[in-house]
Structure formats: structure tokens, C-alpha cells
Design a protein around this motif. Structure first.
Motif, mmCIF file in Angstrom:
data_model
loop_
_atom_site.group_PDB
_atom_site.id
_atom_site.type_symbol
_atom_site.label_atom_id
_atom_site.label_comp_id
_atom_site.label_asym_id
_atom_site.label_seq_id
_atom_site.Cartn_x
_atom_site.Cartn_y
_atom_site.Cartn_z
ATOM 1 N N SER A 194 0.840 -1.203 0.000
ATOM 2 C CA SER A 194 0.000 0.000 0.000
ATOM 3 C C SER A 194 0.873 1.250 0.000
ATOM 4 O O SER A 194 0.661 2.182 0.770
ATOM 5 C CB SER A 194 -0.934 0.001 1.223
ATOM 6 O OG SER A 194 -1.820 -1.092 1.185
ATOM 7 N N VAL A 195 1.881 1.248 -0.882
ATOM 8 C CA VAL A 195 2.782 2.400 -1.039
ATOM 9 C C VAL A 195 2.693 2.855 -2.491
ATOM 10 O O VAL A 195 3.211 2.181 -3.380
ATOM 11 C CB VAL A 195 4.236 2.044 -0.683
ATOM 12 C CG1 VAL A 195 5.146 3.255 -0.864
ATOM 13 C CG2 VAL A 195 4.328 1.524 0.743
ATOM 14 N N PRO A 196 2.029 3.976 -2.758
ATOM 15 C CA PRO A 196 1.920 4.456 -4.139
ATOM 16 C C PRO A 196 3.291 4.646 -4.764
ATOM 17 O O PRO A 196 4.235 5.090 -4.118
ATOM 18 C CB PRO A 196 1.200 5.800 -3.977
ATOM 19 C CG PRO A 196 0.453 5.672 -2.695
ATOM 20 C CD PRO A 196 1.345 4.862 -1.801
ATOM 21 N N GLY A 197 3.395 4.306 -6.039
ATOM 22 C CA GLY A 197 4.660 4.454 -6.735
ATOM 23 C C GLY A 197 5.541 3.228 -6.655
ATOM 24 O O GLY A 197 6.612 3.197 -7.259
ATOM 25 N N CYS A 198 5.108 2.200 -5.905
ATOM 26 C CA CYS A 198 5.901 0.978 -5.750
ATOM 27 C C CYS A 198 5.059 -0.233 -6.144
ATOM 28 O O CYS A 198 3.837 -0.213 -6.020
ATOM 29 C CB CYS A 198 6.369 0.806 -4.304
ATOM 30 S SG CYS A 198 7.490 2.109 -3.732
ATOM 31 N N SER A 199 5.742 -1.288 -6.586
ATOM 32 C CA SER A 199 5.035 -2.520 -6.930
ATOM 33 C C SER A 199 5.946 -3.711 -6.699
ATOM 34 O O SER A 199 7.173 -3.579 -6.707
ATOM 35 C CB SER A 199 4.573 -2.496 -8.390
ATOM 36 O OG SER A 199 5.694 -2.447 -9.268
ATOM 37 N N PHE A 200 5.342 -4.879 -6.459
ATOM 38 C CA PHE A 200 6.062 -6.136 -6.282
ATOM 39 C C PHE A 200 5.630 -7.121 -7.352
ATOM 40 O O PHE A 200 4.471 -7.145 -7.769
ATOM 41 C CB PHE A 200 5.727 -6.781 -4.925
ATOM 42 C CG PHE A 200 6.371 -6.141 -3.732
ATOM 43 C CD1 PHE A 200 7.527 -5.405 -3.832
ATOM 44 C CD2 PHE A 200 5.798 -6.309 -2.474
ATOM 45 C CE1 PHE A 200 8.118 -4.830 -2.730
ATOM 46 C CE2 PHE A 200 6.374 -5.740 -1.352
ATOM 47 C CZ PHE A 200 7.536 -4.992 -1.475
ATOM 48 N N SER A 201 6.560 -7.972 -7.760
ATOM 49 C CA SER A 201 6.235 -9.143 -8.577
ATOM 50 C C SER A 201 7.198 -10.239 -8.148
ATOM 51 O O SER A 201 8.188 -9.972 -7.461
ATOM 52 C CB SER A 201 6.380 -8.845 -10.071
ATOM 53 O OG SER A 201 7.722 -8.498 -10.380
ATOM 54 N N HIS A 202 6.916 -11.492 -8.537
ATOM 55 C CA HIS A 202 7.806 -12.569 -8.119
ATOM 56 C C HIS A 202 7.915 -13.642 -9.195
ATOM 57 O O HIS A 202 7.028 -13.800 -10.045
ATOM 58 C CB HIS A 202 7.350 -13.188 -6.792
ATOM 59 C CG HIS A 202 6.055 -13.934 -6.871
ATOM 60 N ND1 HIS A 202 5.980 -15.257 -7.258
ATOM 61 C CD2 HIS A 202 4.779 -13.546 -6.610
ATOM 62 C CE1 HIS A 202 4.721 -15.651 -7.224
ATOM 63 N NE2 HIS A 202 3.968 -14.627 -6.839
ATOM 64 N N SER A 203 9.006 -14.370 -9.142
ATOM 65 C CA SER A 203 9.239 -15.471 -10.069
ATOM 66 C C SER A 203 8.407 -16.678 -9.644
ATOM 67 O O SER A 203 7.907 -16.724 -8.507
ATOM 68 C CB SER A 203 10.723 -15.844 -10.061
ATOM 69 O OG SER A 203 11.085 -16.356 -8.783
ATOM 70 N N PRO A 204 8.247 -17.676 -10.516
ATOM 71 C CA PRO A 204 7.559 -18.904 -10.100
ATOM 72 C C PRO A 204 8.257 -19.513 -8.886
ATOM 73 O O PRO A 204 9.490 -19.490 -8.785
ATOM 74 C CB PRO A 204 7.699 -19.811 -11.326
ATOM 75 C CG PRO A 204 7.822 -18.866 -12.479
ATOM 76 C CD PRO A 204 8.629 -17.708 -11.945
ATOM 77 N N VAL A 205 7.465 -20.026 -7.953
ATOM 78 C CA VAL A 205 8.020 -20.628 -6.739
ATOM 79 C C VAL A 205 8.657 -21.969 -7.083
ATOM 80 O O VAL A 205 8.069 -22.787 -7.794
ATOM 81 C CB VAL A 205 6.923 -20.819 -5.674
ATOM 82 C CG1 VAL A 205 7.498 -21.484 -4.420
ATOM 83 C CG2 VAL A 205 6.303 -19.466 -5.316
ATOM 84 N N LYS A 206 9.864 -22.172 -6.583
ATOM 85 C CA LYS A 206 10.555 -23.447 -6.753
ATOM 86 C C LYS A 206 10.502 -24.212 -5.434
ATOM 87 O O LYS A 206 10.501 -23.610 -4.363
ATOM 88 C CB LYS A 206 12.012 -23.214 -7.152
ATOM 89 C CG LYS A 206 12.199 -22.525 -8.488
ATOM 90 C CD LYS A 206 13.677 -22.335 -8.778
ATOM 91 C CE LYS A 206 13.896 -21.636 -10.120
ATOM 92 N NZ LYS A 206 15.352 -21.425 -10.386
ATOM 93 N N GLU A 207 10.472 -25.530 -5.509
ATOM 94 C CA GLU A 207 10.465 -26.345 -4.294
ATOM 95 C C GLU A 207 11.277 -27.616 -4.513
ATOM 96 O O GLU A 207 11.374 -28.119 -5.627
ATOM 97 C CB GLU A 207 9.043 -26.686 -3.840
ATOM 98 C CG GLU A 207 8.137 -27.265 -4.890
ATOM 99 C CD GLU A 207 7.441 -26.219 -5.740
ATOM 100 O OE1 GLU A 207 7.344 -26.465 -6.960
ATOM 101 O OE2 GLU A 207 7.000 -25.197 -5.196
ATOM 102 N N TRP A 208 11.868 -28.091 -3.440
ATOM 103 C CA TRP A 208 12.690 -29.306 -3.502
ATOM 104 C C TRP A 208 12.952 -29.822 -2.091
ATOM 105 O O TRP A 208 12.664 -29.143 -1.104
ATOM 106 C CB TRP A 208 14.017 -29.014 -4.211
ATOM 107 C CG TRP A 208 14.949 -28.115 -3.460
ATOM 108 C CD1 TRP A 208 15.966 -28.475 -2.635
ATOM 109 C CD2 TRP A 208 14.942 -26.683 -3.459
ATOM 110 N NE1 TRP A 208 16.600 -27.377 -2.115
ATOM 111 C CE2 TRP A 208 15.988 -26.259 -2.616
ATOM 112 C CE3 TRP A 208 14.146 -25.711 -4.097
ATOM 113 C CZ2 TRP A 208 16.265 -24.911 -2.389
ATOM 114 C CZ3 TRP A 208 14.422 -24.372 -3.864
ATOM 115 C CH2 TRP A 208 15.475 -23.987 -3.018
ATOM 116 N N ILE A 209 13.494 -31.039 -2.009
ATOM 117 C CA ILE A 209 13.923 -31.611 -0.732
ATOM 118 C C ILE A 209 15.438 -31.564 -0.702
ATOM 119 O O ILE A 209 16.105 -32.057 -1.619
ATOM 120 C CB ILE A 209 13.442 -33.073 -0.566
ATOM 121 C CG1 ILE A 209 11.917 -33.149 -0.616
ATOM 122 C CG2 ILE A 209 13.952 -33.655 0.755
ATOM 123 C CD1 ILE A 209 11.376 -34.579 -0.573
ATOM 124 N N SER A 210 16.001 -30.964 0.338
ATOM 125 C CA SER A 210 17.461 -30.897 0.448
ATOM 126 C C SER A 210 18.005 -32.277 0.794
ATOM 127 O O SER A 210 17.311 -33.120 1.364
ATOM 128 C CB SER A 210 17.879 -29.883 1.508
ATOM 129 O OG SER A 210 17.328 -30.218 2.767
#
Length: 245
Positions: free
Chosen positions: A186-202
Motif C-alpha cells: 500500500s505504497v503508491p509508486g511501488c510494486s512487487f512481482s515474483h518469479s515462479p516458486v521453486k520447491e525441492w527436498i534438500s
């Protein structure tokens, strides 16, 4: 989030956060100051209403918190979210991985801005992947999340969360299901986006379910990239971080 310097931040005097700040009128009369403050508050309130009308439930929560502030605190709130130096620190939190379920926080601007790191986990009783037969065989579906929440004057203005969903049997992690990444802003002038989520077992002996995403934030002509990761095992949350990509 730390700037990658792909585009510079505009710092010229008089430039303010898009859609919120109104240039100060000439003169120093208290009436003018009060009028300007009223307009700034009205503009931000209208911005939140617009976001809410588009289905942004976080904007509704922010609007309620902002509306409950005194006029002086509302003006301070707007001063802070328009302060590029402060907001760069907000979006670039100290790298502080949580070792236990719970929360920690970073305090800025004399306590008026708080960046909170929070970890949660539990058994997923409503998992669509589970069944009576699997549970009877000792399999459990679980989840864990790691979040960073930014509050200004006690009002939530942004939050990013990554979650891992997985299956365990005894002390072994047997499957990792698709994870998720969510955010609010909720901050005008700013935006977020994200890459596809990756998952794995260590690999053993850690044997952790892991999920991660890359957040890209754009604010006032600058961009930041951060990697957010969470990992967990049969006990629940083990660790998480938000750090430079």
C-alpha cells in the motif's frame, strides 16, 4: 530490498511519491500547511479506496489503520512513506534468518517504522493431498511460512510471504508439494512481482522441504531483487531468509 542500481532513484527536491504528495504552496501560513496536509491525507485515502475497489483486501486493512490515526500521525505517516531513504531501508531489511518459530523486528525512524520477520508452521489438516489411509500409515502433510511485514505508525503497508507445503513420515520428508508466494503493498509508486516458486527436498541429513521465490520491487524508478526462501522438516519451520539475489 537492496537496489541493484539498474535505474537510479530520483532525488531532486520537490519530487514526491506519485499520486500522494501535493507540492507545498508558497508561504508559511499555518492555514496553508493545514490545507496541504488535508489534501495529502485525502489523496492517500482515495488511493486506498481505489485499491480496495479492485479487490485488494490489504488496502482495506491499511485504510482502517490509517483512518484511526490522528491528523498529525497521518501527516507523519505520509512523510515517512514519501521518504525515499527510509523506504529503501524498509525494502532492504537486515538479513536476519529466523532460527525458531516466532518473530523478530528491525526498528527505524525512531520507532515509527517497524520491519517484522515472522515464521509459522503446522500440520495441514485440510491438505488435498492427504487421506485417511495415508494418515493411518503415518504420513502427515505440513506447511511452514516465512514473512516480512512493514508497518508505518503501526499501520501495515507491505508484506511478502513464501510458504512450503510438504509430506513427512516419521523424521523423513517424503514429498514437497507446490509452494506459494503472496504479497500486499500500500505504497503508491511501488510494486512487487515474483518469479515462479521453486520447491525441492534438500539432501540428507538436513532432509528439509524448501520453497523459494525471487521478488522484484519497483519504486520511484529504481528496482530491487531479493531471494526469499523457507525450509522445514518433520518438526515444522527450520529457517528462512530474504536476501540479495
Amino acid at each position: 530490498m537492496r537496489s541493484t542500481s539498474r535505474r537510479g532513484v530520483t532525488t531532486a527536491a520537490g519530487v514526491a511519491l506519485a499520486g500522494v504528495t501535493l507540492a507545498m504552496l508558497p508561504g508559511s501560513a499555518q492555514a496553508d500547511d493545514s490545507w496541504t496536509s488535508t489534501v495529502r491525507i485525502a489523496k492517500y485515502t482515495a488511493y486506498l479506496a481505489s485499491q480496495s475497489a479492485q479487490g485488494d483486501t490489504q488496502a482495506e486493512e491499511t485504510a482502517q489503520g490509517f483512518g484511526a490515526l490522528s491528523k498529525a500521525d497521518k501527516a507523519r505517516f505520509l512523510d515517512l512513506i514519501e521518504d525515499h531513504a527510509v523506504m529503501r531501508k524498509v525494502f532492504d531489511p537486515a538479513e536476519a534468518p529466523s532460527a525458531l518459530v516466532g518473530s523478530s523486528q528491525q526498528v527505524l525512524a525512531g520507532g515509527d517504522v517497524v520491519v517484522q520477520h515472522e515464521s509459522l508452521s503446522g500440520v495441514d489438516e485440510a491438505s488435498p493431498h492427504s487421506s485417511v489411509a495415508l494418515r493411518a500409515s503415518g504420513y502427515r502433510d505440513m506447511w511452514a511460512s516465512y514473512s516480512i511485514t512493514d508497518r508505518v505508525m503501526g499501520v501495515k503497508v507491505s508484506r511478502v510471504t513464501v510458504r512450503t507445503n510438504y509430506q513427512v513420515k516419521g523424521k523423513d520428508t517424503t514429498k514437497v508439494y507446490p509452494g506459494s508466494a503472496t504479497h500486499s503493498l500500500s505504497v503508491p509508486g511501488c510494486s512487487f512481482s515474483h518469479s515462479p516458486v521453486k520447491e525441492w527436498i534438500s539432501s540428507a541429513p538436513a532432509d528439509n522441504a524448501q520453497s523459494e521465490t525471487i521478488w522484484s520491487a519497483s519504486c520511484w524508478g529504481s528496482e530491487w531483487d531479493k531471494r526469499e526462501r523457507v525450509w522445514a522438516d518433520y518438526r515444522g519451520f527450520v529457517g528462512g531468509y530474504l536476501k540479495d539475489e
